[in-house]
Design an enzyme around this catalytic site. Structure first.
Site, PDB file in Angstrom:
ATOM      1  N   TYR A   1      -1.788  -0.931  10.432  1.00 58.37           N
ATOM      2  CA  TYR A   1      -1.808  -1.127   8.980  1.00 58.37           C
ATOM      3  C   TYR A   1      -0.499  -0.645   8.356  1.00 58.37           C
ATOM      4  O   TYR A   1       0.119  -1.366   7.551  1.00 58.37           O
ATOM      5  CB  TYR A   1      -3.001  -0.360   8.381  1.00 58.37           C
ATOM      6  CG  TYR A   1      -3.203  -0.594   6.901  1.00 58.37           C
ATOM      7  CD1 TYR A   1      -3.639  -1.831   6.423  1.00 58.37           C
ATOM      8  CD2 TYR A   1      -2.978   0.416   5.973  1.00 58.37           C
ATOM      9  CE1 TYR A   1      -3.839  -2.043   5.068  1.00 58.37           C
ATOM     10  CE2 TYR A   1      -3.175   0.216   4.621  1.00 58.37           C
ATOM     11  CZ  TYR A   1      -3.605  -1.024   4.172  1.00 58.37           C
ATOM     12  OH  TYR A   1      -3.798  -1.230   2.823  1.00 58.37           O
TER      13      TYR A   1
ATOM     14  N   SER B   1       0.861  -1.189   0.000  1.00 62.39           N
ATOM     15  CA  SER B   1       0.000   0.000   0.000  1.00 62.39           C
ATOM     16  C   SER B   1       0.889   1.227   0.000  1.00 62.39           C
ATOM     17  O   SER B   1       2.058   1.152   0.403  1.00 62.39           O
ATOM     18  CB  SER B   1      -0.867   0.001   1.272  1.00 62.39           C
ATOM     19  OG  SER B   1      -1.520   1.240   1.448  1.00 62.39           O
TER      20      SER B   1
HETATM   21  P1  NAD Z   1     -11.120  -6.393   0.753  1.00 61.58           P
HETATM   22  O1  NAD Z   1     -11.310  -5.754   2.084  1.00 61.58           O
HETATM   23  O2  NAD Z   1     -12.061  -6.076  -0.348  1.00 61.58           O
HETATM   24  O3  NAD Z   1     -11.006  -7.951   1.045  1.00 61.58           O
HETATM   25  C1  NAD Z   1     -10.671  -8.863   0.045  1.00 61.58           C
HETATM   26  C2  NAD Z   1     -10.871 -10.268   0.578  1.00 61.58           C
HETATM   27  O4  NAD Z   1      -9.981 -10.567   1.674  1.00 61.58           O
HETATM   28  C3  NAD Z   1     -12.275 -10.547   1.121  1.00 61.58           C
HETATM   29  O5  NAD Z   1     -12.922 -11.476   0.265  1.00 61.58           O
HETATM   30  C4  NAD Z   1     -12.016 -11.127   2.518  1.00 61.58           C
HETATM   31  O6  NAD Z   1     -12.907 -12.180   2.858  1.00 61.58           O
HETATM   32  C5  NAD Z   1     -10.581 -11.624   2.404  1.00 61.58           C
HETATM   33  N1  NAD Z   1      -9.896 -11.857   3.683  1.00 61.58           N
HETATM   34  C6  NAD Z   1      -9.926 -11.076   4.782  1.00 61.58           C
HETATM   35  N2  NAD Z   1      -9.184 -11.628   5.767  1.00 61.58           N
HETATM   36  C7  NAD Z   1      -8.667 -12.787   5.277  1.00 61.58           C
HETATM   37  C8  NAD Z   1      -7.829 -13.815   5.827  1.00 61.58           C
HETATM   38  N3  NAD Z   1      -7.409 -13.758   7.089  1.00 61.58           N
HETATM   39  N4  NAD Z   1      -7.489 -14.867   5.038  1.00 61.58           N
HETATM   40  C9  NAD Z   1      -7.953 -14.949   3.759  1.00 61.58           C
HETATM   41  N5  NAD Z   1      -8.752 -14.008   3.196  1.00 61.58           N
HETATM   42  C10 NAD Z   1      -9.113 -12.943   3.947  1.00 61.58           C
HETATM   43  O7  NAD Z   1      -9.622  -6.075   0.276  1.00 61.58           O
HETATM   44  P2  NAD Z   1      -9.055  -5.215  -0.952  1.00 61.58           P
HETATM   45  O8  NAD Z   1      -9.468  -3.801  -0.795  1.00 61.58           O
HETATM   46  O9  NAD Z   1      -9.298  -5.923  -2.211  1.00 61.58           O
HETATM   47  O10 NAD Z   1      -7.503  -5.276  -0.559  1.00 61.58           O
HETATM   48  C11 NAD Z   1      -6.639  -6.301  -0.976  1.00 61.58           C
HETATM   49  C12 NAD Z   1      -5.214  -5.920  -0.584  1.00 61.58           C
HETATM   50  O11 NAD Z   1      -4.918  -4.625  -1.106  1.00 61.58           O
HETATM   51  C13 NAD Z   1      -4.993  -5.829   0.927  1.00 61.58           C
HETATM   52  O12 NAD Z   1      -3.724  -6.321   1.269  1.00 61.58           O
HETATM   53  C14 NAD Z   1      -5.093  -4.343   1.184  1.00 61.58           C
HETATM   54  O13 NAD Z   1      -4.389  -3.942   2.354  1.00 61.58           O
HETATM   55  C15 NAD Z   1      -4.452  -3.780  -0.060  1.00 61.58           C
HETATM   56  N6  NAD Z   1      -4.834  -2.398  -0.336  1.00 61.58           N
HETATM   57  C16 NAD Z   1      -6.154  -2.049  -0.482  1.00 61.58           C
HETATM   58  C17 NAD Z   1      -6.464  -0.723  -0.715  1.00 61.58           C
HETATM   59  C18 NAD Z   1      -7.891  -0.252  -0.864  1.00 61.58           C
HETATM   60  O14 NAD Z   1      -8.115   0.967  -0.950  1.00 61.58           O
HETATM   61  N7  NAD Z   1      -8.879  -1.148  -0.918  1.00 61.58           N
HETATM   62  C19 NAD Z   1      -5.452   0.254  -0.795  1.00 61.58           C
HETATM   63  C20 NAD Z   1      -4.129  -0.149  -0.645  1.00 61.58           C
HETATM   64  C21 NAD Z   1      -3.837  -1.478  -0.417  1.00 61.58           C
END
Ligand code: NAD
Length: 259
Positions: free
Chosen positions: A153, A140
């Site tokens: 985070y 991120s």
């Molecule tokens: P999200 O919150 O939409 O979740 C995606 C999936 O993760 C969900 O289906 C959930 O069930 C699953 N999940 C949660 N805990 C879990 C676990 N312990 N084991 C297996 N699966 C699990 O996530 P996203 O927004 O698609 O983010 C994906 C990645 O991108 C993460 O690492 C997040 O930190 C990073 N990220 C996201 C953003 C954003 O704005 N959404 C920004 C920067 C980085």
């Protein structure tokens, strides 16, 4: 230039929604065979239409035994491994550090950092056996600068970039490339929840928080899951054959994360 992953075998964690699902769809479209896992069984089952022929395992990435089971099943379905995408990560609490419970700190680090290590340690022998490959860690912009009120985070994502650079050094001689992608704020339900939590903490309207987040970005934009998926396909394809040890931001250029 068409980016292809024909014949590649890819394991993507937390692939049932958001960025993980977009990466699974893009890698499948590029010719890869894909296995996904998620902690949410119903959500995982609901991907059957979008991802026919994809292997699925219900797994909690924060639990080493669950990750072991995931790799056993992925190996059964794929027969080997060329690409690991460590995508799982939770947003964690929004609060000043002194108000964060140790259990919330631990859980955020467990999913976002421990899980990537558990998966990498199982993937490395398989990637070596394949004669090379790629590990992509979804970090991120929070891994590139400080983020007030999101200390677990930010720490998890800085740790993930440290793991990325270290594994790139250990594995480079084996033809295994290790990179992090650093998404900016992704438009979607997760960012809506983060904004709502920040607005509650500051006692202001969510629309003001959203405007403040947009003002932090030079291009005044959030990003789309497809932007992240495109970068993942690019660095795993032949086009990314000489890219390793990098933390690649896909974010419209985040200038600061301090509101
Ligand atoms: P999200 O919150 O939409 O979740 C995606 C999936 O993760 C969900 O289906 C959930 O069930 C699953 N999940 C949660 N805990 C879990 C676990 N312990 N084991 C297996 N699966 C699990 O996530 P996203 O927004 O698609 O983010 C994906 C990645 O991108 C993460 O690492 C997040 O930190 C990073 N990220 C996201 C953003 C954003 O704005 N959404 C920004 C920067 C980085």
């Amino acid at each position: 230039m068409e980016l292809r992953l024909d014949g590649k075998r890819a394991l993507i964690t937390a692939g049932a929604a958001g960025i993980g699902l977009a990466i699974a769809e893009s890698m499948t479209a590029a010719g890869a065979r894909v296995h996904i896992c998620d902690i949410d069984e119903a959500r995982l089952a609901a991907t059957a239409k979008a991802l026919p022929g994809t292997g699925r395992t219900v797994a909690d990435i924060a639990d080493a035994a669950s990750v072991d089971r995931l790799f056993d099943e992925a190996l059964d379905s794929l027969g080997g491994l060329d690409i690991l995408v460590n995508n799982a990560g939770i947003a964690g609490p929004t609060a000043p550090a002194e108000q964060i419970a140790p259990a919330d700190w631990r859980h955020t680090l467990a999913v976002g950092l421990d899980g990537a290590f558990y998966c990498a340690r199982r993937a490395i022998p398989l990637l070596k056996r394949a004669g090379g490959g790629a590990i992509v860690n979804i970090a991120s912009t929070a891994g590139l600068m400080g983020v007030p009120n999101r200390s677990p985070y930010a720490a998890a994502k800085w740790g993930l970039i440290g793991l990325t650079r270290t594994l790139a050094m250990e594995l480079g001689p084996f033809g295994i490339r290790v990179n992090a992608i650093c998404p900016g704020s992704v438009d979607g339900p997760r960012m809506d929840r983060v904004i709502a939590a920040d607005a509650a903490l500051r006692q202001i309207d969510p629309s003001e928080v959203r405007a403040a987040y947009l003002a932090q970005v030079s291009m005044r934009t959030f990003v789309d899951v497809a932007d992240i998926a495109s970068m993942a396909v690019f660095i795993c394809s032949d086009a990314g054959a000489r890219i390793s040890g990098q933390a690649l931001a896909v974010d419209g250029h985040t200038e600061t994360l301090a509101v």
